[in-house]
Structures are given as C-alpha cells and as structure tokens.
Scaffold this motif. Structure first.
Motif, PDB file in Angstrom:
ATOM      1  N   ALA A   1       8.090   1.059   7.598  1.00 25.15           N
ATOM      2  CA  ALA A   1       7.142   1.279   6.505  1.00 25.15           C
ATOM      3  C   ALA A   1       5.735   1.375   7.062  1.00 25.15           C
ATOM      4  O   ALA A   1       5.462   0.981   8.203  1.00 25.15           O
ATOM      5  N   GLY A   2       4.834   1.897   6.230  1.00 25.98           N
ATOM      6  CA  GLY A   2       3.419   1.831   6.521  1.00 25.98           C
ATOM      7  C   GLY A   2       2.843   0.539   5.963  1.00 25.98           C
ATOM      8  O   GLY A   2       3.568  -0.433   5.733  1.00 25.98           O
ATOM      9  N   HIS A   3       1.540   0.536   5.707  1.00 30.04           N
ATOM     10  CA  HIS A   3       0.885  -0.679   5.227  1.00 30.04           C
ATOM     11  C   HIS A   3       1.397  -1.103   3.853  1.00 30.04           C
ATOM     12  O   HIS A   3       1.506  -2.289   3.572  1.00 30.04           O
ATOM     13  N   TRP A   4       1.739  -0.131   3.002  1.00 30.42           N
ATOM     14  CA  TRP A   4       2.220  -0.442   1.651  1.00 30.42           C
ATOM     15  C   TRP A   4       3.718  -0.706   1.713  1.00 30.42           C
ATOM     16  O   TRP A   4       4.538   0.066   1.244  1.00 30.42           O
ATOM     17  N   VAL A   5       4.070  -1.828   2.322  1.00 31.24           N
ATOM     18  CA  VAL A   5       5.474  -2.139   2.596  1.00 31.24           C
ATOM     19  C   VAL A   5       6.297  -2.198   1.311  1.00 31.24           C
ATOM     20  O   VAL A   5       7.432  -1.720   1.264  1.00 31.24           O
ATOM     21  N   HIS A   6       5.736  -2.766   0.254  1.00 31.28           N
ATOM     22  CA  HIS A   6       6.484  -2.923  -0.995  1.00 31.28           C
ATOM     23  C   HIS A   6       6.739  -1.592  -1.689  1.00 31.28           C
ATOM     24  O   HIS A   6       7.588  -1.507  -2.575  1.00 31.28           O
TER      25      HIS A   6
END
Length: 273
Positions: A251-256
C-alpha cells in the motif's frame, strides 16, 4: 470542552475496554469507521471510540496552541469519564504520532501506528503530497455553491477525485452555501509540531516493557518510513520479545484505502482478544 467522538460496539456485546481511532491530518473521525466496525465485530470485548482531533471535523475552535502535546491533553480530557476505559489507540499518520505522545502520559495496553513515522522529519520527506494539498486549499475560496463545485475545483488543480471528495467532507452547509470550515493556519501548526517531534524513545521504552505493546504497520510504497527507519523498527521487533511488531502491506500512505482487508487482518492478528 471535550473532543467530538462517536462510539461503536458489536451488537449485544458488553465491552470492557475501548480502542480509540485517530485520523490523519485533514481527516475526520469518519475516515476509520469501517476499520473500527470490523474490529469490534471480531473483538466484542472492545468498543471503538472514533475521535475528531482538535482543529478537525467537529472539534473546531479549541483553545490553546495547536501541538501534539495539546492533542494529547485533549484526549486525556475526553477519555477521562468514558466507560469502558480506553486501553488502546489506533492512529494513522498524524494520528499515530498523537497516539505516541498520549502513550507517554497514560496507561495503555495496545498502540497501533499506521504509516506514522515516529521521528523528526524536518524536510517533510514522504509527506510532500499532504503539504501540497494544504497549500492548494489555502488558495481556494472558503465558500462554494455546492459540494460538487468544490470537488471539481480541487480536481482541476490535479488532485484525484477521491481526494477531492474526501476533502469535501470539511464543507458545512450554512445559509445556502457550502463553507470550508478548516482553519488552515491551525492545521499547519499541527503539522509543524508533528514534523518537529522525535518520539522514537516511546517505541524504545515499549520494546523494554515500559509501555504498551506497539504494532507498526507500514505501507510498502509510502516514503514516510525511509530505509533506516524500517531497519530501526525491525531491530526493535527483534529485541522486544513481542512488545513491538512490524507489518509491511502492499500500500501507499493511505493504507486503510489501498489495503483495507490487509490492515484489518493486521489489527486482528496483533491486538489481543
């Protein structure tokens, strides 16, 4: 004045402890609701507390300087009378560093940090996109004829529609217009405090058994944790005898958003029943 919160628990459950969920900068308590709901359904001994941090959502206008310390004091005040008691914190990005600061002054069992680098980042490395969004918002009007007009304007500046719709959650319908309610100078002050704080000692204390269990989740494509940071967390995991854990997700920073199921799986694997 307490922070604005929502609480969730599994149907028919009688939870004995609570996990508080802390959003990132420019977010609201709604951002992590789906993760929290899945958590309490699988862990009925826990309830969830969804928090609007200061200068966000419905927790606007709080007094005092906008710092990580102030955010931690806000949580203390808000959680003081809650039942069941808050025994865990889940924080994404800025919310993760608030959780670390709070952990210095409270008794917790579990701390879940989602792509939230604990160290100094004076160069804002890995957060350039966030800083760009804050700068963009400062150039836009405060009032809009509709949510869609705001979304189109943000898209026209090169942002993805999903980001624009997420930012539109900060619009309030007032007197026939939609007003962007975030005070960006206060948001910037919070970011400054976030980048200037070194909270590695909190993780190191937990690794020694002097704090909560800490579960670090990193988005593999994110740059918030650089190579040295990842090595440092991995070393703490190795030396801590289970007190610190590390999970890497695709994932990137926005994991959720990028790996919702993976994040839920990590949360349930790492947090005790």
């Amino acid at each position: 004045m307490k922070l604005s919160i929502d609480t969730l628990s599994a149907p028919g459950a009688h939870p004995v402890k609570a996990m508080a969920f802390l959003h990132g900068i420019l977010g609201t308590r709604v951002n992590l609701r789906a993760v929290a709901r899945r958590f309490v359904e699988a862990r009925p001994a826990w309830s969830a507390v969804l928090v609007d941090l200061r200068a966000h959502g419905q927790s606007l206008g709080r007094e005092g300087a906008d710092t990580l310390d102030a955010c931690a004091r806000d949580l203390e005040e808000t959680f003081a009378a809650l039942a069941p008691p808050v025994r865990g914190l889940f924080g994404h990005s800025f919310g993760g560093k608030v959780a670390l600061r709070f952990a210095e002054r409270a008794t917790l069992d579990e701390l879940v940090l989602v792509d939230s680098g604990p160290g100094l980042r004076l160069d804002h490395a890995g957060s350039e996109a966030t800083m760009g969004v804050v700068a963009l918002l400062a150039t836009l009007p405060k009032e809009w004829p509709s949510r869609e007009a705001f979304v189109r304007a943000v898209e026209a500046q090169g942002q993805q529609r999903g980001v624009a719709q997420w930012l539109a959650m900060n619009l309030r319908h007032e007197g026939g217009t939609f007003r962007f309610v975030l005070e960006l100078d206060r948001v910037q002050a919070l970011l400054d405090s976030y980048f200037q704080a070194d909270l590695w000692p909190v993780l190191e204390a937990s690794a020694r058994g002097e704090g909560p269990r800490v579960h670090v989740v990193i988005g593999e494509r994110s740059r918030v944790f650089d190579h040295d940071d990842r090595v440092r967390v991995s070393a703490l995991e190795t030396s801590s005898r289970g007190r610190v854990s590390l999970d890497l997700l695709p994932a990137g920073h926005w994991v959720h958003v990028d790996d919702f199921e993976g994040l839920v799986r990590c949360l349930l694997d790492r947090v005790a029943v």
